[in-house]
Design a protein around this motif. Sequence first.
Motif, mmCIF file in Angstrom:
data_model
loop_
_atom_site.group_PDB
_atom_site.id
_atom_site.type_symbol
_atom_site.label_atom_id
_atom_site.label_comp_id
_atom_site.label_asym_id
_atom_site.label_seq_id
_atom_site.Cartn_x
_atom_site.Cartn_y
_atom_site.Cartn_z
ATOM 1 N N ARG A 205 19.419 34.965 76.638
ATOM 2 C CA ARG A 205 17.927 35.627 76.513
ATOM 3 C C ARG A 205 17.935 36.499 75.084
ATOM 4 O O ARG A 205 18.697 37.028 74.743
ATOM 5 N N TYR A 206 16.531 36.558 74.730
ATOM 6 C CA TYR A 206 16.270 37.433 73.559
ATOM 7 C C TYR A 206 16.677 38.931 73.682
ATOM 8 O O TYR A 206 17.344 39.302 72.891
ATOM 9 N N SER A 207 16.684 39.657 74.928
ATOM 10 C CA SER A 207 16.937 40.871 75.208
ATOM 11 C C SER A 207 18.432 40.873 74.884
ATOM 12 O O SER A 207 18.912 41.715 74.306
ATOM 13 N N ASN A 208 19.181 39.967 75.383
ATOM 14 C CA ASN A 208 20.705 39.973 75.082
ATOM 15 C C ASN A 208 20.928 39.647 73.733
ATOM 16 O O ASN A 208 21.881 40.620 73.023
ATOM 17 N N PHE A 209 20.215 38.660 73.108
ATOM 18 C CA PHE A 209 20.405 38.642 71.506
ATOM 19 C C PHE A 209 20.198 39.789 70.858
ATOM 20 O O PHE A 209 21.023 40.167 69.769
ATOM 21 N N LYS A 210 19.224 40.570 71.010
ATOM 22 C CA LYS A 210 18.931 41.791 70.362
ATOM 23 C C LYS A 210 20.088 42.510 70.184
ATOM 24 O O LYS A 210 20.401 43.264 69.481
ATOM 25 N N ASP A 211 20.591 42.767 71.589
ATOM 26 C CA ASP A 211 21.789 43.860 71.883
ATOM 27 C C ASP A 211 22.885 43.558 71.020
ATOM 28 O O ASP A 211 23.541 44.182 70.400
ATOM 29 N N HIS A 212 23.281 42.027 70.982
ATOM 30 C CA HIS A 212 24.238 41.430 69.732
ATOM 31 C C HIS A 212 23.908 41.999 68.284
ATOM 32 O O HIS A 212 25.024 42.359 67.663
ATOM 33 N N ILE A 213 22.803 41.588 68.203
ATOM 34 C CA ILE A 213 22.380 41.625 66.667
ATOM 35 C C ILE A 213 22.446 43.405 66.447
ATOM 36 O O ILE A 213 22.978 43.571 65.292
ATOM 37 N N ASN A 214 22.079 44.157 67.269
ATOM 38 C CA ASN A 214 22.111 45.515 67.133
ATOM 39 C C ASN A 214 23.591 46.109 66.913
ATOM 40 O O ASN A 214 24.171 46.976 66.080
ATOM 41 N N THR A 215 24.530 45.569 67.793
ATOM 42 C CA THR A 215 25.961 45.916 67.878
ATOM 43 C C THR A 215 26.351 45.335 66.507
ATOM 44 O O THR A 215 27.465 46.241 65.967
ATOM 45 N N PHE A 216 26.304 44.164 66.068
ATOM 46 C CA PHE A 216 26.555 43.488 64.607
ATOM 47 C C PHE A 216 26.206 44.617 63.621
ATOM 48 O O PHE A 216 27.003 44.889 62.656
ATOM 49 N N SER A 217 24.937 44.893 63.856
ATOM 50 C CA SER A 217 24.427 46.035 62.529
ATOM 51 C C SER A 217 25.179 47.126 62.539
ATOM 52 O O SER A 217 25.418 47.790 61.621
ATOM 53 N N LEU A 218 25.459 47.671 63.826
ATOM 54 C CA LEU A 218 26.306 49.204 63.743
ATOM 55 C C LEU A 218 27.703 48.925 63.197
ATOM 56 O O LEU A 218 28.159 49.546 62.523
#
Length: 231
Positions: A205-218
Amino acid sequence: MGSNILHVEFLNFVRNTLLLFSKDTNQSVFNLFLIVLHKFGHLFNGDIQWLKDHVDTVEDIANFFGQIIKKLPNVIHHCPDEAYVLFIQFMKNGIQLHEQGALKSISTFISNFIEYTKLNQRAADLLQQNGFEFVQILLKCIGETSPHHLIDSLSLPLFTLSKSYLQWTTHWVQQCLNDPNFPTSSAKRQHREALLKILTSERTRYSNFKDHINTFSLACRETIPTYETKD
């Protein structure tokens, strides 16, 4: 009228006129869109500094293009190849802006254009030719150059790209991440593998995808020590 062509009032007039005649778009109506397209191309001319200096106009034009692409793909079908080249240039440069409103509009425009390319082989070919460079720029923004609070807007184009062209996107991202110093050396192997895993997950899901991108960014910014995998 030249300096007023990209003002939101005129853009709304053009959009509404195109919508009104959407079932029978004659040349004179289509020319209104070309006028906007050519004016923007002339002012922008591939110069990111112009975008940075005119973020309000950029937000308006991104909204305009995004709406036309989504609601009136037949208008985009009739555009010359130069229009698709301009859209690709706008993607590459616009995604690097740091103004939240403008970036959100650009992100939506990019997402709509990516989806549109599935209807137009000319546009799809151009996207394929420029996809690696765009992904490279996008990952650099996500991992280093853009403020972290913009990650949500930066996630949408990558999500749409992966859902529209999974094989291309995976290949481009893999090419980028093969460099251990890209986007930064702080992103370790587990961070890179987790990003590729979420890209290739069909049920994400897009919401889950955003969470992973956020974690990768951090992780790229050394804000977290390890990658936390989320279901």
